[in-house]
Design a protein around this motif. Sequence first.
Motif, PDB file in Angstrom:
ATOM      1  N   ALA A 309      26.251  25.107  51.209  1.00 32.95           N
ATOM      2  CA  ALA A 309      27.592  25.220  50.637  1.00 32.95           C
ATOM      3  C   ALA A 309      27.918  26.672  50.312  1.00 32.95           C
ATOM      4  O   ALA A 309      29.040  27.142  50.567  1.00 32.95           O
ATOM      5  N   GLY A 310      26.943  27.383  49.751  1.00 35.68           N
ATOM      6  CA  GLY A 310      27.178  28.785  49.422  1.00 35.68           C
ATOM      7  C   GLY A 310      27.481  29.622  50.646  1.00 35.68           C
ATOM      8  O   GLY A 310      28.453  30.383  50.659  1.00 35.68           O
ATOM      9  N   LEU A 311      26.673  29.468  51.700  1.00 36.24           N
ATOM     10  CA  LEU A 311      26.879  30.272  52.908  1.00 36.24           C
ATOM     11  C   LEU A 311      28.170  29.882  53.629  1.00 36.24           C
ATOM     12  O   LEU A 311      28.972  30.740  53.997  1.00 36.24           O
ATOM     13  N   ALA A 312      28.363  28.570  53.834  1.00 35.46           N
ATOM     14  CA  ALA A 312      29.499  28.114  54.632  1.00 35.46           C
ATOM     15  C   ALA A 312      30.825  28.364  53.926  1.00 35.46           C
ATOM     16  O   ALA A 312      31.729  29.011  54.467  1.00 35.46           O
ATOM     17  N   PHE A 313      30.960  27.859  52.713  1.00 31.33           N
ATOM     18  CA  PHE A 313      32.234  27.989  52.009  1.00 31.33           C
ATOM     19  C   PHE A 313      32.454  29.408  51.490  1.00 31.33           C
ATOM     20  O   PHE A 313      33.598  29.844  51.343  1.00 31.33           O
ATOM     21  N   GLY A 314      31.361  30.132  51.205  1.00 34.37           N
ATOM     22  CA  GLY A 314      31.521  31.538  50.817  1.00 34.37           C
ATOM     23  C   GLY A 314      32.101  32.369  51.933  1.00 34.37           C
ATOM     24  O   GLY A 314      33.037  33.152  51.727  1.00 34.37           O
ATOM     25  N   MET A 315      31.575  32.193  53.168  1.00 34.30           N
ATOM     26  CA  MET A 315      32.117  32.913  54.318  1.00 34.30           C
ATOM     27  C   MET A 315      33.554  32.501  54.585  1.00 34.30           C
ATOM     28  O   MET A 315      34.419  33.342  54.876  1.00 34.30           O
ATOM     29  N   ALA A 316      33.855  31.198  54.473  1.00 38.14           N
ATOM     30  CA  ALA A 316      35.205  30.717  54.730  1.00 38.14           C
ATOM     31  C   ALA A 316      36.192  31.293  53.720  1.00 38.14           C
ATOM     32  O   ALA A 316      37.316  31.665  54.071  1.00 38.14           O
ATOM     33  N   THR A 317      35.764  31.385  52.458  1.00 33.85           N
ATOM     34  CA  THR A 317      36.651  31.928  51.418  1.00 33.85           C
ATOM     35  C   THR A 317      37.032  33.366  51.717  1.00 33.85           C
ATOM     36  O   THR A 317      38.201  33.758  51.616  1.00 33.85           O
ATOM     37  N   VAL A 318      36.055  34.184  52.089  1.00 31.59           N
ATOM     38  CA  VAL A 318      36.328  35.591  52.385  1.00 31.59           C
ATOM     39  C   VAL A 318      37.180  35.729  53.642  1.00 31.59           C
ATOM     40  O   VAL A 318      38.051  36.597  53.734  1.00 31.59           O
ATOM     41  N   PHE A 320      39.520  33.714  54.611  1.00 30.79           N
ATOM     42  CA  PHE A 320      40.904  33.359  54.293  1.00 30.79           C
ATOM     43  C   PHE A 320      41.542  34.328  53.292  1.00 30.79           C
ATOM     44  O   PHE A 320      42.739  34.591  53.359  1.00 30.79           O
ATOM     45  N   THR A 321      40.749  34.849  52.355  1.00 27.97           N
ATOM     46  CA  THR A 321      41.318  35.682  51.292  1.00 27.97           C
ATOM     47  C   THR A 321      41.117  37.166  51.521  1.00 27.97           C
ATOM     48  O   THR A 321      41.771  37.980  50.877  1.00 27.97           O
ATOM     49  N   GLY A 322      40.208  37.537  52.412  1.00 24.08           N
ATOM     50  CA  GLY A 322      39.888  38.941  52.603  1.00 24.08           C
ATOM     51  C   GLY A 322      38.904  39.409  51.540  1.00 24.08           C
ATOM     52  O   GLY A 322      38.499  38.665  50.652  1.00 24.08           O
ATOM     53  N   GLY A 323      38.530  40.651  51.627  1.00 24.11           N
ATOM     54  CA  GLY A 323      37.570  41.182  50.660  1.00 24.11           C
ATOM     55  C   GLY A 323      36.333  41.701  51.340  1.00 24.11           C
ATOM     56  O   GLY A 323      36.037  41.353  52.487  1.00 24.11           O
ATOM     57  N   GLY A 324      35.600  42.526  50.609  1.00 18.40           N
ATOM     58  CA  GLY A 324      34.414  43.158  51.160  1.00 18.40           C
ATOM     59  C   GLY A 324      33.145  42.449  50.778  1.00 18.40           C
ATOM     60  O   GLY A 324      33.133  41.244  50.472  1.00 18.40           O
ATOM     61  N   ASP A 325      32.055  43.202  50.773  1.00 16.86           N
ATOM     62  CA  ASP A 325      30.745  42.628  50.512  1.00 16.86           C
ATOM     63  C   ASP A 325      30.629  42.045  49.105  1.00 16.86           C
ATOM     64  O   ASP A 325      30.018  40.989  48.912  1.00 16.86           O
TER      65      ASP A 325
END
Length: 632
Positions: A309-318, A320-325
């Motif tokens: 969940a952390g890897l999949a939804f974390g990548m998806a969130t960034v 869609f919303t943008g942002g860096g590391d």
Amino acid sequence: MRSGTSFFDWTVFKKTVLRFWPLWGAYLVIWLIALPLNGVMLLRMDAYDLNGYGGGYVRDFAYNRVPQTAEEFGLTMAVVFGVLCAMAVFSHLYNPRPANFFGALPVRREGLFLTHYLAGLAFLIVPNLVIFLLCLLVEAAGGCVVWAGLGFWLAAICGEGFFFYSLAVFCAMFTGHILALPAFYGIVNALAVAVFGLLDVVFHAFYYGFSGFTEGAGMVVKWLTPVVQLEEKVSAFWHWVDEAAQVSGGERVLELQGLGTVGVYAAAALALTVGAFFLYRARRLESAGDVVSVRPMRPVFKYGVALCAGLAFGMATVMFTGGGDIMLMIAIVVWGLIGYFAAQMLLDKSFRVFGKWKGAVAVAAVFAALFLVVGFDLTGFETRVPAPDSVASVEVYGFHAVYLGDSGDSFGQELDDPELLKLVNILHKEAVAQRDEERQTQAQLGGVSTQLMLDYHLKGGGTLSRRYSLWLDPDEVDVEGTAAWAVQQCYDNRDLYWKVYGFAQLEEAMAGGVRLDRVELHRYDEETGMKTDGYLYAGDARALLAAVKEDFFAGRIGVRRVDDESRWHGGPVEGSLEFCSGDAPEGGYYTVQIALQDTASSTLAALEGMADRIEGDGQGAWTDGFPATEMG
């Protein structure tokens, strides 16, 4: 005296088969429509021969339809009905009353497992045998029995069904909830490729220069993803023995592919069945209704959900919303915690799980530790640059700094020369230095971008792969030790670039007997946008190649300069020459294209002398306007 218990119960088997008849009935009907009934229709078409096909419909059915259905349709049937059959025959495990009822029967647990397992397997295997016999009757009635095609279909369908059913049964032993079974089954089928893809994305995001996982890792992931592996490997097609057989409708050869792969998965199915058997023996009846029925697997489930969940939804969130590391790190931790508590709710069947915060802290701590390792490059991954004397060879791709529109635009060579390895070392060090944003920004100002892809083969036997976007400063092209200087040194190495273009390979092929078939001449008129083509053959083609080689090693053609302001146009270009060979003995042919620059005096003079022999729409006009001063 006869024992009151047994290892197989015919009554339970029969009741299970009769109770779930709609399931195996649907499987049988689908295959009836797909093959035998379709064959009967083709028999009627052959009987009437409405289209003058000469009895070829059933022949096509036998030679193509039957074996190809295993490839096109069989895998889907095995995947879907495999889990449906497992859900049906082991449905008693997911409700306390049926579970207790079967547990009270005078049948050993081993007997209950074997009875239900064989009943579910019969749902798949028996209909397959019926379809096989019906297809055999259809082909016999049409006078065209193809045993190889029928055998391939039966082996592939039964093997795939056996594997996916056994996999579903294995998954069934880990859960006490019937809806969790298809979820676990789907996850297991896609877990390897999903995690592999997520890690690839995350590593690319965090590890500067990461080039992807090795080919060997990809092969392992495919084997761990049966749907992908079987879809890629299992195929069957017929081809004619020769052209005469095609004309006369004679002998064909069946190419069967993938039965070995099916065999490997069938062996894995046996192992899964044995594992499911021992899990069934140790299963607690009280676990009916639990999402995870095997207690040692509960932490695996909980923390696995948190990680994915952390890897999949974390990548998806960034995405869609943008942002860096930093934003990515925060999103991964937040979604990891959400995944942890969601998994805990499923396990406890309660929303009151926030008191179990210690596990959540452990999840956050693991992610934080990973971020520290990556952020501070504690493994030395990002800064590692092999010393030239430790490198046996390096495959280099890139150098798209100057574009001429010919074969030399794509640099791709394996280098082992010590001097060239030193140049690669300079480029690699500069690429590593540019991971610093300030350094990269300075390089981008007025710079030239190129790709740098490196695959090292080290003397110690190891390998190292890196991928970069490298910025070159044109003003530093003559400053020794800079990236721009190193690229220019490669451009100016005529022996190296003769290979980059492909001329060295063409000459080697010609020395081995391959003929230079022709030279295609291409010229563009920028005002009209019209292209003029011309052709030279035989001796003229070889003479033109000799002229190009003279200009090339004299630095008058194929010239690239990083500091050239017209680097994307290659300076004044008179057109292009494409050298084409005849067919090589090993198959294929050679083509090399080179831009004709106005400095190529020997080549231009040779073309002027061959002007009256240029064939095609470029005759006469192709050499018009060539610089007379350059031709001397």
